[in-house]
Design a protein around this motif. Sequence first.
Motif, PDB file in Angstrom:
ATOM      1  N   GLN A   1     -30.828  14.949  38.995  1.00 31.83           N
ATOM      2  CA  GLN A   1     -31.506  16.060  38.316  1.00 31.83           C
ATOM      3  C   GLN A   1     -30.581  17.251  38.076  1.00 31.83           C
ATOM      4  OE1 GLN A   1     -35.342  15.694  40.999  1.00 31.83           O
ATOM      5  NE2 GLN A   1     -35.690  17.273  39.474  1.00 31.83           N
ATOM      6  N   SER A   2     -29.451  17.300  38.794  1.00 39.94           N
ATOM      7  CA  SER A   2     -28.588  18.489  38.763  1.00 39.94           C
ATOM      8  C   SER A   2     -27.264  18.199  38.072  1.00 39.94           C
ATOM      9  CB  SER A   2     -28.322  18.986  40.191  1.00 39.94           C
ATOM     10  OG  SER A   2     -29.532  19.350  40.829  1.00 39.94           O
ATOM     11  N   LEU A   3     -26.797  19.193  37.323  1.00 35.66           N
ATOM     12  CA  LEU A   3     -25.532  19.099  36.597  1.00 35.66           C
ATOM     13  C   LEU A   3     -24.712  20.364  36.835  1.00 35.66           C
ATOM     14  CD1 LEU A   3     -27.047  17.920  33.222  1.00 35.66           C
ATOM     15  CD2 LEU A   3     -25.360  16.578  34.482  1.00 35.66           C
ATOM     16  N   ILE A   4     -23.403  20.173  36.989  1.00 34.36           N
ATOM     17  CA  ILE A   4     -22.474  21.299  36.969  1.00 34.36           C
ATOM     18  C   ILE A   4     -22.001  21.472  35.530  1.00 34.36           C
ATOM     19  CG2 ILE A   4     -20.124  22.007  37.592  1.00 34.36           C
ATOM     20  CD1 ILE A   4     -21.906  22.665  39.797  1.00 34.36           C
ATOM     21  N   VAL A   5     -22.095  22.701  35.020  1.00 34.29           N
ATOM     22  CA  VAL A   5     -21.705  23.002  33.645  1.00 34.29           C
ATOM     23  C   VAL A   5     -20.389  23.771  33.672  1.00 34.29           C
ATOM     24  CG1 VAL A   5     -22.433  23.997  31.444  1.00 34.29           C
ATOM     25  CG2 VAL A   5     -24.157  23.154  33.071  1.00 34.29           C
ATOM     26  N   ALA A   6     -19.278  23.059  33.488  1.00 34.48           N
ATOM     27  CA  ALA A   6     -17.959  23.697  33.477  1.00 34.48           C
ATOM     28  C   ALA A   6     -17.799  24.520  32.204  1.00 34.48           C
ATOM     29  CB  ALA A   6     -16.863  22.640  33.564  1.00 34.48           C
ATOM     30  N   ASN A   7     -17.243  25.715  32.357  1.00 35.43           N
ATOM     31  CA  ASN A   7     -17.041  26.698  31.285  1.00 35.43           C
ATOM     32  C   ASN A   7     -18.315  27.461  30.949  1.00 35.43           C
ATOM     33  OD1 ASN A   7     -14.397  26.001  31.160  1.00 35.43           O
ATOM     34  ND2 ASN A   7     -14.543  24.854  29.260  1.00 35.43           N
ATOM     35  N   GLY A   8     -19.448  27.089  31.526  1.00 35.89           N
ATOM     36  CA  GLY A   8     -20.696  27.796  31.260  1.00 35.89           C
ATOM     37  C   GLY A   8     -21.035  28.729  32.401  1.00 35.89           C
ATOM     38  N   GLY A   9     -20.208  29.734  32.635  1.00 39.10           N
ATOM     39  CA  GLY A   9     -20.422  30.624  33.778  1.00 39.10           C
ATOM     40  C   GLY A   9     -20.252  32.082  33.416  1.00 39.10           C
ATOM     41  N   LEU A  10     -20.667  32.944  34.333  1.00 37.75           N
ATOM     42  CA  LEU A  10     -20.520  34.387  34.134  1.00 37.75           C
ATOM     43  C   LEU A  10     -19.059  34.777  34.000  1.00 37.75           C
ATOM     44  CD1 LEU A  10     -23.137  35.630  36.774  1.00 37.75           C
ATOM     45  CD2 LEU A  10     -23.464  35.410  34.303  1.00 37.75           C
ATOM     46  N   GLY A  11     -18.177  34.014  34.676  1.00 34.88           N
ATOM     47  CA  GLY A  11     -16.745  34.292  34.582  1.00 34.88           C
ATOM     48  C   GLY A  11     -16.158  34.014  33.220  1.00 34.88           C
ATOM     49  N   ASN A  12     -16.885  33.297  32.361  1.00 33.03           N
ATOM     50  CA  ASN A  12     -16.457  33.032  30.984  1.00 33.03           C
ATOM     51  C   ASN A  12     -17.188  33.917  29.982  1.00 33.03           C
ATOM     52  OD1 ASN A  12     -16.523  30.245  32.525  1.00 33.03           O
ATOM     53  ND2 ASN A  12     -14.845  30.134  31.069  1.00 33.03           N
ATOM     54  N   GLN A  13     -17.856  34.978  30.464  1.00 34.08           N
ATOM     55  CA  GLN A  13     -18.643  35.855  29.600  1.00 34.08           C
ATOM     56  C   GLN A  13     -19.800  35.107  28.928  1.00 34.08           C
ATOM     57  OE1 GLN A  13     -14.969  36.370  29.339  1.00 34.08           O
ATOM     58  NE2 GLN A  13     -15.567  37.667  31.048  1.00 34.08           N
ATOM     59  N   VAL A  14     -20.374  34.109  29.619  1.00 29.60           N
ATOM     60  CA  VAL A  14     -21.561  33.411  29.135  1.00 29.60           C
ATOM     61  C   VAL A  14     -22.765  33.960  29.906  1.00 29.60           C
ATOM     62  CG1 VAL A  14     -22.730  31.188  28.900  1.00 29.60           C
ATOM     63  CG2 VAL A  14     -20.253  31.330  28.565  1.00 29.60           C
ATOM     64  N   SER A  15     -23.739  34.531  29.199  1.00 30.50           N
ATOM     65  CA  SER A  15     -24.890  35.139  29.868  1.00 30.50           C
ATOM     66  C   SER A  15     -25.944  34.082  30.192  1.00 30.50           C
ATOM     67  CB  SER A  15     -25.504  36.230  28.988  1.00 30.50           C
ATOM     68  OG  SER A  15     -26.082  35.661  27.832  1.00 30.50           O
ATOM     69  N   ARG A  16     -26.865  34.442  31.080  1.00 30.84           N
ATOM     70  CA  ARG A  16     -27.931  33.525  31.491  1.00 30.84           C
ATOM     71  C   ARG A  16     -28.793  33.117  30.288  1.00 30.84           C
ATOM     72  NH1 ARG A  16     -30.490  32.034  36.116  1.00 30.84           N
ATOM     73  NH2 ARG A  16     -28.908  33.189  37.266  1.00 30.84           N
ATOM     74  N   ASN A  17     -29.244  34.076  29.495  1.00 34.09           N
ATOM     75  CA  ASN A  17     -30.104  33.760  28.352  1.00 34.09           C
ATOM     76  C   ASN A  17     -29.397  32.870  27.338  1.00 34.09           C
ATOM     77  OD1 ASN A  17     -32.202  35.216  29.423  1.00 34.09           O
ATOM     78  ND2 ASN A  17     -31.758  37.079  28.263  1.00 34.09           N
ATOM     79  N   GLN A  18     -28.114  33.153  27.111  1.00 31.13           N
ATOM     80  CA  GLN A  18     -27.340  32.368  26.144  1.00 31.13           C
ATOM     81  C   GLN A  18     -27.238  30.909  26.576  1.00 31.13           C
ATOM     82  OE1 GLN A  18     -23.271  33.566  25.928  1.00 31.13           O
ATOM     83  NE2 GLN A  18     -22.900  32.609  23.946  1.00 31.13           N
ATOM     84  N   LEU A  19     -26.974  30.662  27.864  1.00 33.26           N
ATOM     85  CA  LEU A  19     -26.834  29.300  28.358  1.00 33.26           C
ATOM     86  C   LEU A  19     -28.191  28.592  28.406  1.00 33.26           C
ATOM     87  CD1 LEU A  19     -24.818  27.212  29.407  1.00 33.26           C
ATOM     88  CD2 LEU A  19     -25.180  28.106  31.709  1.00 33.26           C
ATOM     89  N   LEU A  20     -29.222  29.319  28.790  1.00 35.23           N
ATOM     90  CA  LEU A  20     -30.560  28.715  28.856  1.00 35.23           C
ATOM     91  C   LEU A  20     -31.009  28.179  27.499  1.00 35.23           C
ATOM     92  CD1 LEU A  20     -32.675  30.963  31.253  1.00 35.23           C
ATOM     93  CD2 LEU A  20     -32.304  28.494  31.451  1.00 35.23           C
ATOM     94  N   LEU A  21     -30.692  28.899  26.433  1.00 30.40           N
ATOM     95  CA  LEU A  21     -31.070  28.455  25.094  1.00 30.40           C
ATOM     96  C   LEU A  21     -30.494  27.080  24.783  1.00 30.40           C
ATOM     97  CD1 LEU A  21     -30.710  31.728  22.973  1.00 30.40           C
ATOM     98  CD2 LEU A  21     -32.817  30.495  23.521  1.00 30.40           C
ATOM     99  N   VAL A  22     -29.266  26.839  25.226  1.00 23.08           N
ATOM    100  CA  VAL A  22     -28.613  25.555  24.986  1.00 23.08           C
ATOM    101  C   VAL A  22     -29.201  24.482  25.901  1.00 23.08           C
ATOM    102  CG1 VAL A  22     -26.413  24.317  25.044  1.00 23.08           C
ATOM    103  CG2 VAL A  22     -26.492  26.688  24.240  1.00 23.08           C
ATOM    104  N   LEU A  23     -29.363  24.800  27.195  1.00 24.44           N
ATOM    105  CA  LEU A  23     -29.824  23.809  28.166  1.00 24.44           C
ATOM    106  C   LEU A  23     -31.265  23.377  27.908  1.00 24.44           C
ATOM    107  CD1 LEU A  23     -28.307  25.396  31.409  1.00 24.44           C
ATOM    108  CD2 LEU A  23     -27.426  23.422  30.162  1.00 24.44           C
ATOM    109  N   GLU A  24     -32.077  24.297  27.437  1.00 27.64           N
ATOM    110  CA  GLU A  24     -33.491  23.980  27.236  1.00 27.64           C
ATOM    111  C   GLU A  24     -33.741  23.100  26.014  1.00 27.64           C
ATOM    112  OE1 GLU A  24     -35.210  27.871  27.279  1.00 27.64           O
ATOM    113  OE2 GLU A  24     -35.607  27.815  29.448  1.00 27.64           O
ATOM    114  N   GLU A  25     -32.685  22.829  25.226  1.00 29.57           N
ATOM    115  CA  GLU A  25     -32.815  21.862  24.139  1.00 29.57           C
ATOM    116  C   GLU A  25     -33.116  20.464  24.679  1.00 29.57           C
ATOM    117  OE1 GLU A  25     -29.313  21.837  21.790  1.00 29.57           O
ATOM    118  OE2 GLU A  25     -29.335  24.005  21.389  1.00 29.57           O
ATOM    119  N   CYS A  26     -32.729  20.220  25.930  1.00 30.34           N
ATOM    120  CA  CYS A  26     -32.826  18.872  26.501  1.00 30.34           C
ATOM    121  C   CYS A  26     -33.986  18.711  27.466  1.00 30.34           C
ATOM    122  CB  CYS A  26     -31.519  18.515  27.202  1.00 30.34           C
ATOM    123  SG  CYS A  26     -30.085  18.578  26.113  1.00 30.34           S
TER     124      CYS A  26
END
Length: 671
Positions: A50-75
């Motif tokens: 059920q769990s995935l590590i998303v490399a490059n999808g982190g706060l350290g890459n200037q990726v915000s929570r809302n921005q990443l959620l939009l992509v992840l919730e497609e699935c």
Amino acid sequence: MAAPGIVMDSNHQSNYKLSKTEKKLLRKQIKARHTLLRHEGIETVSYATQSLIVANGGLGNQVSRNQLLLVLEECGLVDALLMPPNKPYSCVRYTTVEESKKAYDTLNGREIVDDLGQKIILYLNFVEKAQWKELGLQALPPGLKVIEEIISSEDEKMLLESVNWTEDTDNQNFQKSLKHRRVKHFGYEFHYDNNNVDKDKPLPGGLPDICESILEKWLKAGFIKHKPDQLTINQYEPGHGIPAHIDTHSAFEDEIVSLSLGSEIVMDFKHPDGMTVPVMLPRRSLLVMTGESRYLWTHGITPRKFDTVQASKGHKSGIITSDVEDLTLNKRGIRTSFTFRKVRQTPCNCSYPLVCDSQMKEAPASFPESDKQALQLEQDYVHRVYEEIARHFSSTRHTPWPHIVEFLKALPSGSLVADIGCGNGKYLGINKELYMIGCDHSQNLVDICRERQYEAFVCDALAVPIRSGSCDACISIAVIHHFATAERRVAALQELVRLLRPGGKALIYVWAMEQEYNKKKSKYLRENRTSQGLKEEISNDTSVQELLVKQLPNVGNQDSAHSVSSINDFQDGGCNSRNVANSKLPIHTNRTSFHSQDLLVPWHLKENPGKDKRVEPFGPLGSRDPGPVFHRYYHVFCEGELEAACQTLSNISILQSYYDQGNWCVILQKV
């Protein structure tokens, strides 16, 4: 984008021929998997979970929570999204394994644009689970408070419009010397060269009239206790900051207040024991520092364009915790601060004499102008200090550095090796096949070596009583940066070469000015601890600042023939050198970047640690009594400086030059 239905795992590709693009994607994904394991200890699995590590999808890459959620919730429905602070990855948990598999198949290789407009590519891997423990309670530094909405939006607009940044720069209130921010002073000018004010030269006009009524309201409401007579106005663009500092004790009274206008900001407060408390200062809020928070803790603003903040709190004041389920990014705006102080007319008699310039018994050390002065500086701020702190210092030096171990284990059996400046003998027993002997200027450190049954003696690193040409190898680890002039540093290198036989090798480590190199922070900076109770299972340091799939530079095998600056370039003042007559040596703030090459580094002594008990260099977390403070002299080396010094020597060749965890390192050979 990955082709739909392709499982990106080399164990499941026997019946499917990958295209060139898919092969490249697979290599990147596998590299991300290995990087996570090597740097973060995160182990991925080859089966669906059920769990995935998303490399490059982190706060350290200037990726915000809302921005990443939009992509992840497609699935599918996201059950949890965990985003550790400053890390270039995140962990997502879906409600079903089928949704997780869909994300794995369709989002691997997905290109997104971060909040800075840069394109990044996501790489996903399955993990069994990623757990974070509950965080302990946190508290503001004692004496610190933040008052929200201290003024109205109308007053804010009026204050901002009252500041004329375009007026004649000859105006006495206009400060011309700062590189990264605009600043004005009223009442008294603050001199950044000595961090003080001239109490006998008040500026004409006093504080702006517009501030008077506001200050009277604050006094009447009890928000402040004293009416200030000095004001500094700073304007910060996104990406700008201010180094960690304590306002000079002798310059200002206890209460220091700062009004934030135009935009919110996260300010970092640091205790001498290494603990850090990040505090949100909302727009139109007033920061009040008194007591311990004013006199003992440093405060500063990290230069960056985004702050990590609590998603649930928005812009409310308070500590930024490391709750990975509630962190996101907040883009900085233009912030103007009005910092009010009251100039002190009498010496400071605060309760923190060890860090108080009014109460310090010793005068600040100066940059040496002669060899005699250099010798005295080393005696007072190196040799005497290590004798005092030897036991505590030894208790913090117990883990050998891997590259040094590798050097020692690669030497032929039976080699005679001298460790010049051996400290507590950490490296003397690494390779039992070698004949190792150590020496150090500190009698107390040599005594510790002897207690551990090592061969060691007391001597000066500039005059080692070992016959010339008798050693197969020498090591000098964190020693040469304690010599106070370029000539004495070169003499120490020459002494190492004298001891070597022809063909013998020396390994040299010195502290680096560059504590962040190739976008990666050194361990010295990463060990700046936060004020949380329990840490996450995934470490909260910043060891992987670069993109996870980015190739790490090969700095370990540089061609020794490549051009480097000459030693004279550094002697003449390169890289912020402070070789100036009567120049006072600055005192460094622990666990922060260096701003000067020649400086004094505090050591907060923990009294009477057990003989072999391991302790933290800055005492227990949350300690309020910093204990005796000693200052050690260092000359931190710029890139190329150590090589340049070595190249002034005759009969040597540089075999290798590299950067290792905040140190510049050279392996040389006597020819």
